[in-house]
Design a protein around this motif. Structure first.
Motif, PDB file in Angstrom:
ATOM      1  N   SER A 318     -21.221 -29.150 -70.514  1.00  0.00           N
ATOM      2  CA  SER A 318     -21.226 -30.706 -69.795  1.00  0.00           C
ATOM      3  C   SER A 318     -22.743 -31.173 -70.055  1.00  0.00           C
ATOM      4  N   SER A 319     -23.594 -30.298 -69.954  1.00  0.00           N
ATOM      5  CA  SER A 319     -25.243 -30.958 -69.982  1.00  0.00           C
ATOM      6  C   SER A 319     -25.571 -31.101 -71.633  1.00  0.00           C
ATOM      7  N   VAL A 320     -24.947 -30.082 -72.388  1.00  0.00           N
ATOM      8  CA  VAL A 320     -25.503 -30.258 -73.754  1.00  0.00           C
ATOM      9  C   VAL A 320     -24.727 -31.150 -74.887  1.00  0.00           C
ATOM     10  N   LEU A 321     -23.309 -31.162 -74.489  1.00  0.00           N
ATOM     11  CA  LEU A 321     -22.443 -31.813 -75.396  1.00  0.00           C
ATOM     12  C   LEU A 321     -22.904 -33.314 -75.422  1.00  0.00           C
ATOM     13  N   PRO A 322     -22.845 -33.843 -74.524  1.00  0.00           N
ATOM     14  CA  PRO A 322     -23.077 -35.497 -74.654  1.00  0.00           C
ATOM     15  C   PRO A 322     -24.755 -35.767 -75.470  1.00  0.00           C
ATOM     16  N   VAL A 323     -25.620 -34.834 -75.323  1.00  0.00           N
ATOM     17  CA  VAL A 323     -26.448 -34.970 -76.256  1.00  0.00           C
ATOM     18  C   VAL A 323     -26.499 -34.954 -77.653  1.00  0.00           C
TER      19      VAL A 323
END
Length: 394
Positions: A318-323
């Motif tokens: 959830s924290s990596v995929l948006p970037v």
């Protein structure tokens, strides 16, 4: 993926790309400082020496070698490129400083130790760092340890953001006097500022042993730190020049006392033997340079084996995929810089196997996404073969 400055420097000198070659004239008449010169890849030492000779003799450069374990480059028969070049010692009477600056006592263990015995001893030490030769050995020892929140692991199986978090936690606990038991690979032996009262180092190349000792009583707060050299009974050693260094060091240590490791002549003898036995041009770069085959020279002269970068889900998707999504939609240097903290590099043979198993998904520009497990302590978890075990020099 940013390379270390030394790697960029040498690979640019032998690059086939015009963009890199156009900058080379700026090097003329400069002073080139090479820190930790003993770490230059042995299998590329002959072409590296020839390039340095050319810079000194034909471009008016001065090269400064910085190291506590100076290799006798000018005495190695296989390194004729250094012959006739004036090599001067900057620090007169340097040997006396090895005596006055001793911060550790070395203990050499003669019998191999099983994981269970080693794990028990580490569990009894309040603050200790153990450095293994391979990632596989580090994980094996980690598995043998009892569970506890004072046990840490560092290796290239962890992405950069994860390693930084672990290092910060370790540093805070060391300063506070809290228990810290760190199991690591060679990733901590350069550029990492840690200070442990006790360091265990699996026997490896002699210069690596000294690097490990540099993380023991680093700030000189103790009268003497303690460095224990041991051979894991179930351990493995990388092949190529690393294994040659291991065998030479093991033979030397059999006839040594711990105090002998403070004598600079021991290291000169070690390197002299290493350069005599090892292939200092294992990739035949000089042969291709003689026939002006620049594309092949650039391909063969790689200080770091080519790897495949993969983005991992640390701390969670959830924290990596948006970037990652922002970078895929509109790549930018800023977004890529952020993503670099979440990269783990796989050797190509690993990447091929993991892609076939469905764990690696190709994205764009040679970048992959790791969909396999990422453990909070071990990092990337897969039935991997340590690439260090497969590197063959010849």
């Amino acid at each position: 993926m940013r390379q270390p400055a030394t790697v960029q420097f040498f690979e640019s000198l032998l690059s086939r790309r015009p963009g890199k070659a156009r900058k080379l004239h700026n090097i003329a008449s400069s002073v080139i400082i090479l820190d930790e010169v003993q770490a230059l890849p042995v299998e590329l030492l002959r072409p590296t020496g020839d390039v340095l000779r050319c810079l000194v003799r034909e471009y008016g450069c001065t090269v400064v070698f910085c190291t506590a374990t100076q290799p006798p480059l000018e005495e190695a028969p296989a390194l004729a490129e250094f012959y006739g070049t004036d090599i001067l010692e900057i620090v007169p009477g340097y040997a006396k400083y090895f005596d006055s600056l001793q911060r550790v006592d070395y203990e050499i263990r003669r019998s191999p130790q099983p994981w269970s015995e080693l794990a028990g001893e580490i569990a009894d030490a309040p603050q200790v760092m153990v450095i293994m030769n391979t990632r596989r050995d580090a994980i094996a020892l980690l598995d043998a340890m009892p569970n506890g929140d004072d046990i840490f692991h560092l290796s290239t199986l962890l992405c950069g953001a994860h390693r930084r978090k672990v290092l910060n936690t370790i540093t805070e606990r060391l300063v506070a006097g809290q228990p810290v038991r760190l199991i690591s690979t060679q990733v901590v032996e350069a550029g990492v500022d840690l200070d442990f009262p006790l360091v265990f180092r699996a026997i490896g190349p002699l210069d690596r042993i000294v690097q490990a000792a540099g993380r023991c009583n680093r700030e000189g707060k103790l009268a003497k730190g303690r460095v224990v050299l041991f051979e894991p009974a179930e351990g493995r050693v990388p092949t190529g020049a690393y294994r040659i260094g291991f065998e030479l060091a093991k033979a030397l240590l059999q006839g040594c006392e711990g105090s002998d490791l403070h004598k600079p002549d021991l290291y000169r003898n070690y390197f002299r033997d290493l350069f005599f036995i090892a292939n200092v041009d294992a990739k035949a770069v000089q042969d291709r340079r003689r026939v002006l085959d620049y594309p092949e020279v650039a391909e063969r002269y790689r200080m770091i084996p080519e790897t495949v970068p993969a983005i991992v889900n640390y701390p969670d998707a959830s924290s990596v995929l948006p970037v990652l999504q922002r970078w895929l939609e509109k790549p930018s240097r800023e977004t890529w810089r952020h993503l670099q903290s979440y990269l783990v590099n796989f050797f190509q043979h690993e990447a091929i196997r993991h892609a076939a198993d469905g764990w690696l998904e190709p994205l764009t520009g040679g970048v992959y996404h790791w969909w396999g497990k990422y453990d909070k302590d071990r990092g990337v978890v897969a039935d991997f073969v340590d690439p260090a075990d497969l590197i063959v020099s010849g």
